[in-house]
Design a protein around this motif. Structure first.
Motif, PDB file in Angstrom:
ATOM      1  N   ARG A 138      54.752   8.182 -30.090  1.00  0.00           N
ATOM      2  CA  ARG A 138      54.100   8.412 -28.807  1.00  0.00           C
ATOM      3  C   ARG A 138      54.933   9.354 -27.939  1.00  0.00           C
ATOM      4  NH1 ARG A 138      56.720   5.402 -24.949  1.00  0.00           N
ATOM      5  NH2 ARG A 138      58.122   3.797 -25.726  1.00  0.00           N
ATOM      6  N   ILE A 139      54.232  10.108 -27.081  1.00  0.00           N
ATOM      7  CA  ILE A 139      54.885  11.066 -26.202  1.00  0.00           C
ATOM      8  C   ILE A 139      54.540  10.709 -24.760  1.00  0.00           C
ATOM      9  CG2 ILE A 139      54.991  13.470 -25.485  1.00  0.00           C
ATOM     10  CD1 ILE A 139      56.407  12.925 -28.062  1.00  0.00           C
ATOM     11  N   GLU A 140      55.562  10.641 -23.918  1.00  0.00           N
ATOM     12  CA  GLU A 140      55.376  10.365 -22.503  1.00  0.00           C
ATOM     13  C   GLU A 140      55.945  11.526 -21.692  1.00  0.00           C
ATOM     14  OE1 GLU A 140      57.176   6.640 -21.675  1.00  0.00           O
ATOM     15  OE2 GLU A 140      55.896   5.517 -23.045  1.00  0.00           O
ATOM     16  N   SER A 141      56.052  11.333 -20.390  1.00  0.00           N
ATOM     17  CA  SER A 141      56.621  12.370 -19.543  1.00  0.00           C
ATOM     18  C   SER A 141      58.119  12.475 -19.789  1.00  0.00           C
ATOM     19  CB  SER A 141      56.349  12.043 -18.075  1.00  0.00           C
ATOM     20  OG  SER A 141      56.953  10.806 -17.738  1.00  0.00           O
ATOM     21  N   GLY A 142      58.664  13.632 -19.490  1.00  0.00           N
ATOM     22  CA  GLY A 142      60.086  13.856 -19.720  1.00  0.00           C
ATOM     23  C   GLY A 142      60.353  15.043 -20.613  1.00  0.00           C
ATOM     24  N   GLY A 143      59.327  15.532 -21.314  1.00  0.00           N
ATOM     25  CA  GLY A 143      59.455  16.745 -22.094  1.00  0.00           C
ATOM     26  C   GLY A 143      60.521  16.686 -23.167  1.00  0.00           C
ATOM     27  N   ILE A 290      55.800  21.195 -23.958  1.00  0.00           N
ATOM     28  CA  ILE A 290      56.332  19.847 -24.134  1.00  0.00           C
ATOM     29  C   ILE A 290      56.838  19.306 -22.805  1.00  0.00           C
ATOM     30  CG2 ILE A 290      58.148  18.504 -25.283  1.00  0.00           C
ATOM     31  CD1 ILE A 290      57.884  20.311 -27.646  1.00  0.00           C
ATOM     32  N   ASN A 291      57.406  20.170 -21.968  1.00  0.00           N
ATOM     33  CA  ASN A 291      57.876  19.721 -20.659  1.00  0.00           C
ATOM     34  C   ASN A 291      56.735  19.256 -19.766  1.00  0.00           C
ATOM     35  OD1 ASN A 291      60.545  20.247 -21.274  1.00  0.00           O
ATOM     36  ND2 ASN A 291      60.476  22.325 -20.476  1.00  0.00           N
ATOM     37  N   MET A 292      55.500  19.646 -20.088  1.00  0.00           N
ATOM     38  CA  MET A 292      54.339  19.200 -19.321  1.00  0.00           C
ATOM     39  C   MET A 292      53.687  17.971 -19.942  1.00  0.00           C
ATOM     40  SD  MET A 292      52.346  22.578 -17.997  1.00  0.00           S
ATOM     41  CE  MET A 292      51.288  21.486 -17.065  1.00  0.00           C
ATOM     42  N   SER A 293      54.391  17.278 -20.821  1.00  0.00           N
ATOM     43  CA  SER A 293      53.790  16.161 -21.557  1.00  0.00           C
ATOM     44  C   SER A 293      53.227  15.095 -20.632  1.00  0.00           C
ATOM     45  CB  SER A 293      54.838  15.536 -22.490  1.00  0.00           C
ATOM     46  OG  SER A 293      55.972  15.109 -21.756  1.00  0.00           O
ATOM     47  N   GLY A 294      53.823  14.896 -19.462  1.00  0.00           N
ATOM     48  CA  GLY A 294      53.329  13.880 -18.545  1.00  0.00           C
ATOM     49  C   GLY A 294      52.057  14.273 -17.836  1.00  0.00           C
ATOM     50  N   ASP A 295      51.632  15.548 -17.925  1.00  0.00           N
ATOM     51  CA  ASP A 295      50.434  16.024 -17.237  1.00  0.00           C
ATOM     52  C   ASP A 295      49.352  16.480 -18.212  1.00  0.00           C
ATOM     53  OD1 ASP A 295      51.407  15.851 -14.457  1.00  0.00           O
ATOM     54  OD2 ASP A 295      52.855  17.337 -15.132  1.00  0.00           O
ATOM     55  N   LEU A 296      49.428  16.047 -19.482  1.00  0.00           N
ATOM     56  CA  LEU A 296      48.452  16.450 -20.490  1.00  0.00           C
ATOM     57  C   LEU A 296      47.507  15.308 -20.818  1.00  0.00           C
ATOM     58  CD1 LEU A 296      50.785  18.404 -22.959  1.00  0.00           C
ATOM     59  CD2 LEU A 296      49.317  19.346 -21.172  1.00  0.00           C
ATOM     60  N   CYS A 363      60.084  32.127 -14.275  1.00  0.00           N
ATOM     61  CA  CYS A 363      60.827  31.301 -13.325  1.00  0.00           C
ATOM     62  C   CYS A 363      59.955  30.163 -12.804  1.00  0.00           C
ATOM     63  CB  CYS A 363      61.317  32.158 -12.169  1.00  0.00           C
ATOM     64  SG  CYS A 363      62.418  31.298 -11.025  1.00  0.00           S
ATOM     65  N   LEU A 364      58.657  30.426 -12.643  1.00  0.00           N
ATOM     66  CA  LEU A 364      57.754  29.380 -12.180  1.00  0.00           C
ATOM     67  C   LEU A 364      57.696  28.229 -13.171  1.00  0.00           C
ATOM     68  CD1 LEU A 364      55.599  28.463 -10.120  1.00  0.00           C
ATOM     69  CD2 LEU A 364      53.903  29.669 -11.506  1.00  0.00           C
ATOM     70  N   GLY A 365      57.611  28.564 -14.475  1.00  0.00           N
ATOM     71  CA  GLY A 365      57.598  27.509 -15.486  1.00  0.00           C
ATOM     72  C   GLY A 365      58.891  26.720 -15.510  1.00  0.00           C
ATOM     73  N   ALA A 366      60.032  27.440 -15.351  1.00  0.00           N
ATOM     74  CA  ALA A 366      61.318  26.741 -15.327  1.00  0.00           C
ATOM     75  C   ALA A 366      61.439  25.857 -14.099  1.00  0.00           C
ATOM     76  CB  ALA A 366      62.456  27.759 -15.369  1.00  0.00           C
ATOM     77  N   MET A 367      60.967  26.327 -12.950  1.00  0.00           N
ATOM     78  CA  MET A 367      61.052  25.546 -11.726  1.00  0.00           C
ATOM     79  C   MET A 367      60.129  24.345 -11.757  1.00  0.00           C
ATOM     80  SD  MET A 367      63.322  26.865  -9.729  1.00  0.00           S
ATOM     81  CE  MET A 367      62.900  26.168  -8.144  1.00  0.00           C
ATOM     82  N   TYR A 368      59.088  24.402 -12.606  1.00  0.00           N
ATOM     83  CA  TYR A 368      58.207  23.241 -12.725  1.00  0.00           C
ATOM     84  C   TYR A 368      58.715  22.226 -13.739  1.00  0.00           C
ATOM     85  CZ  TYR A 368      54.358  20.239 -13.931  1.00  0.00           C
ATOM     86  OH  TYR A 368      53.606  19.130 -14.179  1.00  0.00           O
ATOM     87  N   GLY A 369      59.071  22.681 -14.937  1.00  0.00           N
ATOM     88  CA  GLY A 369      59.417  21.739 -16.005  1.00  0.00           C
ATOM     89  C   GLY A 369      60.801  21.147 -15.890  1.00  0.00           C
ATOM     90  N   THR A 370      61.798  21.954 -15.486  1.00  0.00           N
ATOM     91  CA  THR A 370      63.181  21.484 -15.472  1.00  0.00           C
ATOM     92  C   THR A 370      63.413  20.326 -14.515  1.00  0.00           C
ATOM     93  OG1 THR A 370      63.857  23.741 -16.009  1.00  0.00           O
ATOM     94  CG2 THR A 370      65.570  22.232 -15.267  1.00  0.00           C
TER      95      THR A 370
END
Length: 649
Positions: A138-143, A290-296, A363-370
Motif C-alpha cells: 500500500r502507498i500513503e502520503s509521504g512520497g 510519487i511525492n503526490m501520493s497523498g493527493d492521488l 521549482c514549483l514541483g519541488a516547493m510542493y512535494g519536498t
C-alpha cells in the motif's frame, strides 16, 4: 425490525456531524472485523485521509476572496493531471534549454546521446523499482520517504528522506538561478550576480505563495506551464528547419556541423562523467508523481502509468534538443552561448517563455512535494526535534513550516552557487536516494520469497494431520493473524469461530499484519525486475564516486550520522516490510554456494528425551522468537537440524 434499523443507518446524513461522503463510506465499510484505530490519519501519523475535517467552517461563511484563494480544498487527482503533468514539467527543466548546447560542444553528439540515454536508464531503473513497490504494498502520503520507510524501516527512511529534501531544495535553487540568468540578460543587466540572485529569490517567494494557496491551484498552474513548454519545444524543432542565424553560429541542417560535432572535445577539467553530472539533475524530478501520493485517487495505478508516460515523452524531447543543436550550430558558439537554443527557434520569445516556465515549473514541483516529505517525517516522530515541521493547515494539511524550511535552504544556495557548481551537488543526494529505492524493491522481493517459503507450512496437510494441534484455536489466530488469512485462502472455516463480525470482536486482532502482494500482471509488471534493481543500486553508487568522490563521501557520511542519531535518540521507530531479508547474510550464503558448499535453510525440531513408561509427543518449532533466541533451552529439550525430516516417523 433489525432489517429496518439497518436501512435507516445507511440513510444517515453524515454531513450533519461534520463528516464528508468519503469518511462516511469508510465508517460504513469497516466490516472487516479489525478495530480501526487510525481515525482520520494514515498509519504512522500521515496526513488526514478524510474528505473533510470535523467542524470545518463552511465556505459560505467566509469572504469570497478567502474562500477561493487561501483555503486549500481537499481534492484528489488522477494519472494525467496529478502524475504525468507533475513529472514532465519537472524533467523538462532549465538544463535542457541552457546547457544542451554546452553538453554537445563538450561531449559531441554521439556522447551527448549516450549521456541522455545513460541518464534516462539510470532514472528508469529507480522508476521501475518504485513502481514495483507501489504494486506490491500500500502507498500513503509521504512520497519517496514513505516508499523507503515502509520497505526498509523509518530509520532508513528518515535519514534518506532528509537527504532527498536537501537535494530537492538545492535543485530548486539551480532552476531559479537559470531563470534569473535569462531574465537578467533579457532586461539588460547581463551577467550581474546580484541581479540574478535577486530575481531567483523573488521567484521562490512567488512560488511559495502559490503553494500556500493550495494543491488545486498548483495543478491548474502546471497545466498552463506544461502547454507553454510543449509549444516551446515545437517552436525549437520547427525553427531548426526554417531559420538560420550565421552571425550567431546557427547555420542550419544543410551545413556539415553534425559531422564536425559528432565526437567529443572536452575542455580542461571536464570529462564524460562530469558532463553527465551536469545533465543528470534534469531527470531528478521523475519521482514527483510519487511525492503526490497523498493527493492521488489510486496511487498504485496512477503512479506507474503517469511516470512511465512522462519519462518516455521527456526522453524524446532531450534527444530532439541534443541532435538538432549538434546538426545546426557551430561548436564554438555552442560552448560559449548558453542561449543559443533561442536563436535556433522560429519565435525566440516563445522559447524564452518555455525557459522561464521550465525554471518556474521545476521549482514549483519541488516547493510542493519536498515540504510534504518533511511533514511526513515529522509527523511520524522519526527524528526528534523537528516535530514542528509536521504542522499543517487546512483540509489538505499544507505544511507551512516545512515550506519555510525548504525556502531557507534554497535561498542559501542561491546566494553561494551557480548552475555548473550546483548541478553536481544536486546529483549526489538524488543518486543515493535512487540507489536506496532500487535496493528497497530488491529487498522487498527477496522478503516476499522468504515469507512465501515460510508460509507454505500452513499448506502442508500432513503436518496438520500428524501433530495433535488445535487447528481452530482462536488464541493462536489472535497471536498469528496470518493463520486466519491462510485459512481464508484455503477455504477453511473454524467450527468454533463466531459466525458474524460482531461475535468475532473478541478474537479479532487490533490491526492487520502488513502484507507484501505477489507481482500483478499489468503491462509494466514484467519490467520490474529485482536483479535489475540491484544492478541499478550498485551502478548509482559507482557513478557517485566517478562524478565527484568528495561529494559522494560527504553524502554517505551525513546519511550514516543521521542514521546513528535516529537509532540512539529514537530506537523504537517502525520496522519495514523487508526486515526478514539480510543483505550481508545473503551475500555470505551466495559466496558459500559459489565455493561449492551446501547452504540449506533448515527447520528446527524440538526432540524431547524418551523415558520408559512415559508417553511423549514431538512438536514442530516453526520459528524462534528473536527476543529469546539467545537464552538457554530448558525442560530437557534438544535441537536437531535436518534438511528432510520424515514427519510420519
Amino acid at each position: 425490525m433489525e432489517g429496518n434499523n439497518r436501512d435507516k443507518s445507511k440513510d444517515i446524513d453524515w454531513s450533519r456531524f461534520g463528516l464528508g461522503a468519503e469518511t462516511a463510506q469508510r465508517v460504513r465499510a469497516n466490516t472487516s472485523g479489525f478495530v480501526d484505530l487510525s481515525n482520520d490519519y494514515g498509519a504512522g501519523g500521515h496526513q488526514a485521509s478524510g474528505a473533510n475535517e470535523l467542524f470545518a467552517e463552511e465556505q459560505g461563511d467566509v469572504p469570497w476572496w478567502k474562500s477561493n484563494f487561501f483555503i486549500s480544498q481537499p481534492v484528489l487527482f488522477g494519472t494525467w493531471d496529478g502524475v504525468f503533468t507533475s513529472c514532465l514539467i519537472n524533467i523538462f527543466g532549465v538544463i535542457v534549454f541552457l546547457r544542451s548546447g554546452w553538453i554537445v560542444s563538450e561531449a559531441g553528439v554521439m556522447n551527448a546521446v549516450l549521456i541522455v540515454l545513460a541518464t534516462v536508464f539510470t532514472a528508469l531503473i529507480s522508476v521501475l523499482s518504485a513502481v514495483g513497490i507501489c504494486e506490491r504494498c500500500r502507498i500513503e502520503s509521504g512520497g519517496v520517504y514513505f516508499v523507503i520507510a515502509h520497505t526498509l524501516g523509518s530509520r532508513f527512511g528518515g535519514s534518506l528522506g532528509l537527504l532527498y529534501c536537501f537535494g530537492q531544495a538545492v535543485g530548486c535553487a539551480l532552476n531559479v538561478l537559470g531563470f534569473g540568468e535569462s531574465m537578467a540578460e533579457l532586461i539588460g543587466l547581463g551577467s550581474s550576480a546580484w541581479a540574478v540572485q535577486l530575481i531567483a529569490i523573488a521567484a521562490v517567494l512567488l512560488l511559495s505563495v502559490i503553494n500556500v494557496a493550495g494543491v488545486k491551484w498548483v495543478i491548474k498552474l502546471q497545466f498552463m506551464l506544461l502547454l507553454i513548454l510543449l509549444l516551446a519545444g515545437l517552436d525549437f524543432a520547427v525553427g531548426s528547419f526554417v531559420h538560420t542565424d550565421i552571425e550567431h553560429g546557427v547555420e542550419g541542417w544543410l551545413s556539415d556541423n553534425l559531422e564536425k560535432n559528432m565526437w567529443s572535445n572536452y575542455t580542461e577539467g571536464y570529462s564524460w562523467f562530469t558532463v553527465f553530472g551536469v545533465f543528470f539533475p534534469t531527470i531528478t524530478g521523475i519521482l514527483s508523481g510519487i511525492n503526490m501520493s497523498g493527493d492521488l485517487k489510486a496511487p498504485s495505478t496512477n503512479i506507474p502509468n503517469g511516470t512511465l508516460a512522462a519519462i518516455s515523452t521527456g526522453t524524446l524531447l532531450y534527444l530532439v534538443f541534443i541532435i538538432f543543436l549538434g546538426a545546426t550550430c557551430v561548436r564554438a558558439d555552442l560552448l560559449t552561448d548558453f542561449m543559443i537554443a533561442g536563436k535556433v527557434s522560429a519565435i525566440s520569445v516563445l522559447l524564452l517563455a518555455g525557459l522561464y516556465v521550465s525554471s518556474m515549473s521545476s521549482c514549483l514541483g519541488a516547493m510542493y512535494g519536498t515540504p510534504r516529505v518533511l511533514q511526513s517525517i515529522a509527523l511520524e516522530n522519526v527524528i526528534p526535534g523537528i516535530g514542528i515541521l509536521g504542522t499543517g493547515r487546512g483540509p489538505n494539511k499544507v505544511p507551512l513550516y516545512s515550506m519555510a524550511c525548504v525556502a531557507v535552504v534554497t535561498f542559501a544556495f542561491i546566494l553561494i552557487g551557480n548552475i555548473n557548481t550546483l548541478a553536481p551537488i544536486v546529483t549526489m543526494p538524488y543518486l543515493l536516494t535512487y540507489a536506496c529505492i532500487d535496493y528497497s524493491y530488491f529487498a522487498l522481493a527477496q522478503t516476499f520469497d522468504i515469507q512465501h517459503q515460510r508460509e507454505q507450512r500452513f499448506y502442508r496437510s500432513k503436518v496438520h494431520q500428524s501433530y495433535s494441534i488445535e487447528a481452530d484455536d482462536n488464541d493462536l489466530d489472535r497471536l498469528f493473524p496470518e493463520r486466519t488469512r491462510h485459512k481464508t485462502l484455503r477455504g477453511e472455516s473454524s467450527s468454533n469461530s463466531p459466525s458474524s463480525p460482531e461475535e468475532n470482536s473478541e478474537t479479532t486482532p487490533i490491526s492487520p499484519k502488513p502484507h507484501i502482494h505477489s507481482k500483478p500482471k499489468n503491462w509494466y509488471s514484467s519490467l520490474c525486475n529485482r536483479w535489475l534493481s540491484l544492478f541499478g543500486a550498485l551502478l548509482k553508487i559507482f557513478i557517485m564516486f566517478l562524478v565527484n568522490y568528495a561529494y559522494a563521501i560527504a553524502c554517505i557520511t551525513v546519511v550514516f550520522l543521521v542514521w546513528l542519531y535516529i537509532g540512539t535518540a529514537n530506537p523504537a521507530v517502525k520496522p519495514g516490510l523487508a526486515t526478514d531479508f539480510r543483505f550481508l547474510r545473503w551475500i555470505k550464503n551466495l559466496l558459500l554456494r559459489c565455493c561449492g558448499k551446501r547452504v540449506t535453510d533448515y527447520e528446527q525440531i524440538v526432540v524431547t528425551p524418551v523415558h520408559p513408561g512415559l508417553d511423549v509427543t514431538s512438536s514442530q518449532l516453526n520459528e524462534d522468537n528473536e527476543d529469546f533466541s539467545n537464552r538457554r533451552r530448558y525442560h530437557q529439550s534438544a535441537t536437531v537440524h535436518g534438511h528432510m525430516v520424515n514427519i510420519e516417523d
